[in-house]
Design a protein around this motif. Structure first.
Motif, PDB file in Angstrom:
ATOM      1  N   UNK A  30     -29.696  34.521 -41.512  1.00 44.21           N
ATOM      2  CA  UNK A  30     -31.088  34.169 -42.308  1.00 44.21           C
ATOM      3  C   UNK A  30     -30.954  32.712 -42.920  1.00 44.21           C
ATOM      4  N   UNK A  31     -32.059  32.261 -43.266  1.00 49.23           N
ATOM      5  CA  UNK A  31     -32.164  30.748 -43.827  1.00 49.23           C
ATOM      6  C   UNK A  31     -33.289  30.688 -44.810  1.00 49.23           C
ATOM      7  N   UNK A  32     -33.224  29.856 -45.870  1.00 49.11           N
ATOM      8  CA  UNK A  32     -34.100  29.684 -46.868  1.00 49.11           C
ATOM      9  C   UNK A  32     -35.028  28.386 -46.401  1.00 49.11           C
ATOM     10  N   UNK A  33     -35.165  28.193 -45.043  1.00 50.42           N
ATOM     11  CA  UNK A  33     -36.052  27.155 -44.556  1.00 50.42           C
ATOM     12  C   UNK A  33     -36.294  27.845 -43.044  1.00 50.42           C
ATOM     13  N   UNK A  61     -36.396  37.263 -41.031  1.00 49.29           N
ATOM     14  CA  UNK A  61     -37.644  36.682 -41.144  1.00 49.29           C
ATOM     15  C   UNK A  61     -37.840  35.413 -42.265  1.00 49.29           C
ATOM     16  N   UNK A  62     -38.525  34.485 -41.889  1.00 49.06           N
ATOM     17  CA  UNK A  62     -38.962  33.265 -42.751  1.00 49.06           C
ATOM     18  C   UNK A  62     -39.445  33.644 -44.145  1.00 49.06           C
ATOM     19  N   UNK A  63     -38.789  33.375 -45.293  1.00 50.56           N
ATOM     20  CA  UNK A  63     -39.302  33.661 -46.645  1.00 50.56           C
ATOM     21  C   UNK A  63     -38.825  35.126 -47.213  1.00 50.56           C
ATOM     22  N   UNK A  64     -37.796  35.914 -46.220  1.00 52.30           N
ATOM     23  CA  UNK A  64     -37.606  37.282 -46.440  1.00 52.30           C
ATOM     24  C   UNK A  64     -36.010  37.427 -46.986  1.00 52.30           C
ATOM     25  N   UNK A  65     -35.423  36.269 -47.239  1.00 49.78           N
ATOM     26  CA  UNK A  65     -33.836  36.008 -47.541  1.00 49.78           C
ATOM     27  C   UNK A  65     -33.503  37.116 -48.380  1.00 49.78           C
ATOM     28  N   UNK A 200     -39.027  22.485 -41.837  1.00 53.10           N
ATOM     29  CA  UNK A 200     -38.029  22.520 -40.792  1.00 53.10           C
ATOM     30  C   UNK A 200     -37.269  21.317 -41.036  1.00 53.10           C
ATOM     31  N   UNK A 201     -36.324  20.975 -41.972  1.00 53.33           N
ATOM     32  CA  UNK A 201     -35.605  19.796 -42.360  1.00 53.33           C
ATOM     33  C   UNK A 201     -34.884  19.047 -41.571  1.00 53.33           C
ATOM     34  N   UNK A 202     -34.316  19.810 -40.494  1.00 57.75           N
ATOM     35  CA  UNK A 202     -33.117  19.009 -39.966  1.00 57.75           C
ATOM     36  C   UNK A 202     -33.517  18.965 -38.173  1.00 57.75           C
ATOM     37  N   UNK A 203     -32.652  17.705 -37.901  1.00 60.61           N
ATOM     38  CA  UNK A 203     -32.855  17.142 -36.529  1.00 60.61           C
ATOM     39  C   UNK A 203     -32.240  18.219 -35.514  1.00 60.61           C
TER      40      UNK A 203
END
Length: 550
Positions: A30-33, A61-65, A200-203
């Motif tokens: 799970x991820x908060x982004x 799912x995104x936003x469902x953490x 999506x903040x990371x390279x």
């Protein structure tokens, strides 16, 4: 990928057979982004490691953490013994609240103080949900706190505060900004544009580094616990060949001493150290004795020395038999590719991990720190090192006593085999009496910090064969689970020394019948009957033995 802890994945990493791994290698992320960029690198990492290619991650799912962690029926909570991973940024909560507010009513009048308070409440709700989830699950939970932009000082401070709160949750392992920056090295990891437009903040390079951390934790969770380290001597623990240079001629430079200190630290935490060398044993012992004051590794740190010209793989197999330990708990360390190849060919299929040290001695210490095959089992219940018990400190001495016992048994067996009929029976009785075996059963000291409670909790983590219900518990959790039950500890000693606290008995019919009951280690039924301790029947063979016996 820089100089961090991710890139040195072992080619000979010992994992169970693929079918067994497929059953256990459950991974939920799970991820908060938006974590879409992580999926490709993670798939590559999993396919690269033997056994882990059978693992198919499940993604929250995104936003469902928060909702997923709260929901008892979600994939997150259904992953009872697998590995759960959460990538978490404090600033994402403020972003989500801002987005929600703008969608409802941009002019609702909430000030900055109200927004901060709401953000803190959202983080507190997540931590509560995570705490409840960890109390229900047996598997590890890993939380990554990826670094934010260097220019965002407030976000960095928020991440540090969040890390401190996460460490208070039992069962959670935290990778904070400092840990992950070491893995990232000097790569450009943050993409402000993608963060702003796609969350999506990371390279790609950063996502690959995060994937490596996740897979390393998965591999650590699946790997058998390492108990025995078989070490080469020449050009591993000291510089040069003692057979050519003599004890006085080998080098004891700082680069060699750092390697020695690494393994001595393992021994002091309960590991067993053995030396396997192509030398005369007298030469090896001469170095240990004549150069004692210069060395970190001493003779008393060693449980066995095997020094001759037989194949080293043969000695690894023989030591496993002599120490009564499974080969999957062994690690072989050498600087010679041919010796490592020999051990890998004859022992790796049995689970032995083989570690080839770099030829440059200055690279040995950083290699040891980053080699996955040498990863220790995580402390399950917080950031502090695992609590050491008296049995940990005395384990090397206990295994030396084991060798003395075996020699005594062999001698007595020879006498018994020569006797017949009544004389053989008398001989066996005399042998049993000569052991002076004493088993003491007493109530468990229920203070959370007592040595008895700590050791009982350690048995719940490590005992595999003679354990009616495998469930690792901390000492406070063990005491809470067995409140109202009769808890007894078992200590043993004989003519050769004290075995330590080797068993835990929980006598409570209701607890024993529960499918989620705490772990129980029992005496053999006939011994328990003699002690007048059995209140209910038990099925199968049980024994009160230490975690090391398999």
């Amino acid at each position: 990928m820089g100089d961090g802890n991710v890139e040195t994945a072992p080619t000979s990493f010992a994992v169970p057979p693929p079918a067994a791994v497929a059953k256990r290698a459950a991974l939920v992320i799970a991820a908060t982004f938006d974590s879409l960029g992580l999926q490709g690198p993670l798939s590559i990492w999993l396919r690269a490691l033997v056994g882990l290619e059978f693992c198919t991650p499940q993604w929250v799912g995104y936003g469902m953490v928060v909702e997923s962690i709260r929901d008892e029926q979600s994939a997150w909570n259904a992953n009872g013994s697998g590995v759960n991973v959460l990538l978490l940024r404090a600033q994402d909560f403020a972003r989500a609240l801002q987005l929600s507010r703008s969608q409802l009513d941009a002019g609702d009048g909430a000030g900055d103080g109200g927004e901060a308070s709401t953000t803190e409440a959202a983080i507190a709700a997540l931590l509560d949900a995570l705490r409840d989830s960890c109390s229900r699950r047996r598997g590890p939970t890993v939380v990554l706190l990826p670094p934010t932009s260097d220019a965002d000082a407030s976000s960095c401070a928020a991440q540090r505060s969040l890390a401190a709160l996460l460490w208070t949750i039992r069962g959670v392992t935290v990778y904070d900004e400092a840990n992950l920056r070491g893995s990232l090295g000097s790569v450009r990891y943050h993409s402000p544009f993608l963060d702003r437009v796609a969350h999506a903040p990371y390279s790609p390079a950063a996502c690959s580094a995060f994937a490596g951390v996740i897979v390393r934790e998965l591999a650590r969770a699946l790997a058998p616990r390492k108990k025995v380290y078989c070490l080469d001597c020449d050009n591993t623990l000291w510089g040069g060949a003692v057979g050519e240079l003599g004890a006085a001629g080998v080098s004891m430079g700082d680069e060699w001493l750092r390697v020695q200190r690494h393994f001595v630290a393992l021994q002091q935490r309960g590991a067993l150290l053995c030396l396997i060398s192509r030398n005369h044993e007298a030469d090896v012992r001469a170095v240990l004795r004549e150069r004692r004051d210069e060395m970190a590794l001493r003779e008393e740190h060693l449980v066995a020395i095997r020094a001759d010209w037989a194949p080293k793989s043969r000695h690894v197999l023989e030591l496993a038999s002599a120490l009564c330990l499974g080969l999957a708990s062994f690690v072989f360390v050498d600087d010679s590719p041919s010796e490592c190849a020999d051990v890998a060919a004859h022992c790796a299929l049995h689970g032995v991990s083989v570690v080839l040290l770099p030829r440059d001695p200055k690279m040995a210490e950083p290699f040891l720190e980053s080699c996955w095959a040498l990863d220790e089992e995580r402390a399950r219940f917080g950031p502090e090192p695992a609590v050491l018990t008296a049995e940990d400190a005395e384990r090397t001495a206990l295994y030396r006593q084991l060798d003395e016992r075996k020699q005594f048994v062999r001698g007595q067996s020879a006498v018994s085999s020569a006797a017949t009929g009544a004389s053989a029976s008398a001989s066996l009785d005399a042998f049993t009496a000569s052991l002076n075996l004493r088993v003491d059963v007493r109530p468990l000291d229920r203070r959370a910090e007592s040595s008895g409670a700590l050791r009982a909790a350690q048995l719940s983590e490590r005992t595999n064969q003679h354990n009616t219900c495998k469930w690792a518990l901390s000492a406070p959790r063990l005491l809470a689970c067995t409140a109202g039950s009769t808890c007894l500890t078992v200590e043993a000693s004989d003519r050769f020394g004290h075995h330590g606290l080797v068993g835990l008995i929980v006598l409570d019919e209701a607890v024993m019948a529960e499918s989620t009951s705490p772990p129980v280690t029992l005496l053999a039924p006939q011994e328990a009957e003699r002690a007048g301790l059995i209140r209910q029947s038990t099925q199968g063979e049980s024994a009160a033995d230490d975690e090391e016996e398999t």
